[in-house]
Design an enzyme around this catalytic site. Sequence first.
Site, PDB file in Angstrom:
ATOM      1  N   PRO A   1       0.780  -1.236   0.000  1.00 14.71           N
ATOM      2  CA  PRO A   1       0.000   0.000   0.000  1.00 14.71           C
ATOM      3  C   PRO A   1       0.811   1.286   0.000  1.00 14.71           C
ATOM      4  O   PRO A   1       1.838   1.381   0.672  1.00 14.71           O
ATOM      5  CB  PRO A   1      -0.856  -0.101   1.270  1.00 14.71           C
ATOM      6  CG  PRO A   1      -0.332  -1.259   2.027  1.00 14.71           C
ATOM      7  CD  PRO A   1       0.408  -2.134   1.089  1.00 14.71           C
ATOM      8  N   ASN A   2       0.307   2.229  -0.759  1.00 12.48           N
ATOM      9  CA  ASN A   2       0.824   3.602  -0.838  1.00 12.48           C
ATOM     10  C   ASN A   2       2.125   3.756  -1.620  1.00 12.48           C
ATOM     11  O   ASN A   2       2.600   4.875  -1.814  1.00 12.48           O
ATOM     12  CB  ASN A   2       0.976   4.217   0.567  1.00 12.48           C
ATOM     13  CG  ASN A   2      -0.335   4.250   1.315  1.00 12.48           C
ATOM     14  OD1 ASN A   2      -1.309   4.797   0.810  1.00 12.48           O
ATOM     15  ND2 ASN A   2      -0.401   3.639   2.486  1.00 12.48           N
TER      16      ASN A   2
ATOM     17  N   ASN B   1       8.162  -5.491  -1.079  1.00 11.89           N
ATOM     18  CA  ASN B   1       8.081  -4.395  -0.118  1.00 11.89           C
ATOM     19  C   ASN B   1       6.631  -4.399   0.370  1.00 11.89           C
ATOM     20  O   ASN B   1       5.753  -3.838  -0.293  1.00 11.89           O
ATOM     21  CB  ASN B   1       8.431  -3.058  -0.768  1.00 11.89           C
ATOM     22  CG  ASN B   1       8.402  -1.916   0.241  1.00 11.89           C
ATOM     23  OD1 ASN B   1       7.894  -2.082   1.360  1.00 11.89           O
ATOM     24  ND2 ASN B   1       8.926  -0.767  -0.136  1.00 11.89           N
TER      25      ASN B   1
ATOM     26  N   ALA C   1       3.242  -0.967   4.794  1.00 11.59           N
ATOM     27  CA  ALA C   1       2.744  -1.019   6.182  1.00 11.59           C
ATOM     28  C   ALA C   1       2.423  -2.445   6.631  1.00 11.59           C
ATOM     29  O   ALA C   1       2.530  -2.765   7.822  1.00 11.59           O
ATOM     30  CB  ALA C   1       1.508  -0.134   6.322  1.00 11.59           C
TER      31      ALA C   1
ATOM     32  N   ARG D   1       4.355  11.174  -1.981  1.00  9.90           N
ATOM     33  CA  ARG D   1       4.260  10.766  -0.594  1.00  9.90           C
ATOM     34  C   ARG D   1       5.537  11.089   0.187  1.00  9.90           C
ATOM     35  O   ARG D   1       6.610  10.573  -0.133  1.00  9.90           O
ATOM     36  CB  ARG D   1       4.059   9.254  -0.633  1.00  9.90           C
ATOM     37  CG  ARG D   1       4.084   8.584   0.677  1.00  9.90           C
ATOM     38  CD  ARG D   1       4.151   7.078   0.507  1.00  9.90           C
ATOM     39  NE  ARG D   1       3.909   6.471   1.793  1.00  9.90           N
ATOM     40  CZ  ARG D   1       4.201   5.228   2.101  1.00  9.90           C
ATOM     41  NH1 ARG D   1       4.729   4.426   1.185  1.00  9.90           N
ATOM     42  NH2 ARG D   1       3.970   4.763   3.298  1.00  9.90           N
TER      43      ARG D   1
ATOM     44  N   HIS E   1      12.841  -2.265   1.881  1.00 11.89           N
ATOM     45  CA  HIS E   1      12.215  -1.023   2.351  1.00 11.89           C
ATOM     46  C   HIS E   1      13.023   0.155   1.838  1.00 11.89           C
ATOM     47  O   HIS E   1      14.258   0.160   1.964  1.00 11.89           O
ATOM     48  CB  HIS E   1      12.143  -0.980   3.878  1.00 11.89           C
ATOM     49  CG  HIS E   1      11.334  -2.095   4.421  1.00 11.89           C
ATOM     50  ND1 HIS E   1       9.964  -2.105   4.316  1.00 11.89           N
ATOM     51  CD2 HIS E   1      11.691  -3.261   4.998  1.00 11.89           C
ATOM     52  CE1 HIS E   1       9.520  -3.238   4.824  1.00 11.89           C
ATOM     53  NE2 HIS E   1      10.537  -3.962   5.240  1.00 11.89           N
TER      54      HIS E   1
ATOM     55  N   ARG F   1      13.245   4.657  12.412  1.00  9.10           N
ATOM     56  CA  ARG F   1      12.011   5.451  12.420  1.00  9.10           C
ATOM     57  C   ARG F   1      11.202   5.145  13.691  1.00  9.10           C
ATOM     58  O   ARG F   1      11.787   4.799  14.711  1.00  9.10           O
ATOM     59  CB  ARG F   1      11.225   5.166  11.131  1.00  9.10           C
ATOM     60  CG  ARG F   1      12.006   5.602   9.876  1.00  9.10           C
ATOM     61  CD  ARG F   1      11.215   5.373   8.612  1.00  9.10           C
ATOM     62  NE  ARG F   1       9.989   6.152   8.599  1.00  9.10           N
ATOM     63  CZ  ARG F   1       8.994   5.966   7.719  1.00  9.10           C
ATOM     64  NH1 ARG F   1       9.107   5.033   6.784  1.00  9.10           N
ATOM     65  NH2 ARG F   1       7.911   6.717   7.760  1.00  9.10           N
TER      66      ARG F   1
ATOM     67  N   GLU G   1      13.016  -9.015   1.353  1.00 10.94           N
ATOM     68  CA  GLU G   1      12.180  -7.876   1.767  1.00 10.94           C
ATOM     69  C   GLU G   1      12.960  -6.577   1.554  1.00 10.94           C
ATOM     70  O   GLU G   1      14.119  -6.484   1.950  1.00 10.94           O
ATOM     71  CB  GLU G   1      11.818  -8.052   3.241  1.00 10.94           C
ATOM     72  CG  GLU G   1      10.873  -6.993   3.761  1.00 10.94           C
ATOM     73  CD  GLU G   1      10.413  -7.303   5.176  1.00 10.94           C
ATOM     74  OE1 GLU G   1       9.770  -8.356   5.377  1.00 10.94           O
ATOM     75  OE2 GLU G   1      10.713  -6.508   6.081  1.00 10.94           O
TER      76      GLU G   1
ATOM     77  N   TYR H   1      10.774   9.173   1.537  1.00 10.29           N
ATOM     78  CA  TYR H   1      10.795   8.163   0.473  1.00 10.29           C
ATOM     79  C   TYR H   1      11.459   8.623  -0.830  1.00 10.29           C
ATOM     80  O   TYR H   1      11.573   7.844  -1.767  1.00 10.29           O
ATOM     81  CB  TYR H   1       9.360   7.681   0.187  1.00 10.29           C
ATOM     82  CG  TYR H   1       8.726   7.006   1.386  1.00 10.29           C
ATOM     83  CD1 TYR H   1       9.185   5.773   1.848  1.00 10.29           C
ATOM     84  CD2 TYR H   1       7.690   7.616   2.091  1.00 10.29           C
ATOM     85  CE1 TYR H   1       8.628   5.160   2.959  1.00 10.29           C
ATOM     86  CE2 TYR H   1       7.118   7.012   3.205  1.00 10.29           C
ATOM     87  CZ  TYR H   1       7.593   5.794   3.632  1.00 10.29           C
ATOM     88  OH  TYR H   1       7.047   5.182   4.731  1.00 10.29           O
TER      89      TYR H   1
HETATM   90  C1  DQA Z   1       8.181   1.110   3.739  1.00  7.13           C
HETATM   91  C2  DQA Z   1       8.294   1.334   5.253  1.00  7.13           C
HETATM   92  C3  DQA Z   1       6.977   1.036   5.949  1.00  7.13           C
HETATM   93  O1  DQA Z   1       7.094   1.248   7.353  1.00  7.13           O
HETATM   94  C4  DQA Z   1       5.892   1.957   5.419  1.00  7.13           C
HETATM   95  O2  DQA Z   1       4.645   1.632   6.012  1.00  7.13           O
HETATM   96  C5  DQA Z   1       5.809   1.957   3.941  1.00  7.13           C
HETATM   97  C6  DQA Z   1       7.031   1.906   3.142  1.00  7.13           C
HETATM   98  C7  DQA Z   1       9.464   1.543   2.983  1.00  7.13           C
HETATM   99  O3  DQA Z   1       9.599   1.171   1.835  1.00  7.13           O
HETATM  100  O4  DQA Z   1      10.295   2.262   3.546  1.00  7.13           O
HETATM  101  O5  DQA Z   1       4.726   2.123   3.378  1.00  7.13           O
HETATM  102  O6  DQA Z   1       7.975  -0.269   3.495  1.00  7.13           O
END
Ligand code: DQA
Length: 144
Positions: A9-10, A73, A76, A17, A99, A106, A97, A22
């Site tokens: 998501p997102n 990735n 959340a 964003r 990020h 964080r 994985e 990011y």
């Molecule tokens: C994320 C880190 C997560 O905590 C966050 O909720 C994201 C992006 C990252 O790529 O840094 O949506 O996975």
Amino acid sequence: MKILVLNGPNLNMLGVREPDIYGKENYASLCKTVEDEAKRLGIQVDIRQSNHEGQLVDWIQEAFGVFDGIVINPAAYTHYSIAILDALKAVGLPAVEVHISDIHKREDFRKHSVTAPACIGQISGKGIYGYVLGIRMLYDHING
Ligand code: DQA
């Protein structure tokens, strides 16, 4: 070799964003970075993004017997999706994985990944380049 790259998501909102966290590159740029690396390595990639947990679970399940590994990735969902953890364990494909931000530097709730135990490695805090590292890690692992 066929690798599935999944984004949660997102991540479609990259560029807009929280760019201080990011970065300024958008989702299309992320996809191009992944495709360029796949070309360099001579492998196939399929890149997908969903804001829905069940869709991500379906894609992980469908990867069984089709893909050689997964770069994910979970966004959340990283921090609470036992469904994604279980799906990764169920298919047993090697997964890395990724990020974009450094989740270890964080908020406390981001420090823990419930999905990482189903992965061969985690890359965090390298920006979009983390996907390049993730693909290479998977490539090396699969090539043994
Ligand atoms: C994320 C880190 C997560 O905590 C966050 O909720 C994201 C992006 C990252 O790529 O840094 O949506 O996975």
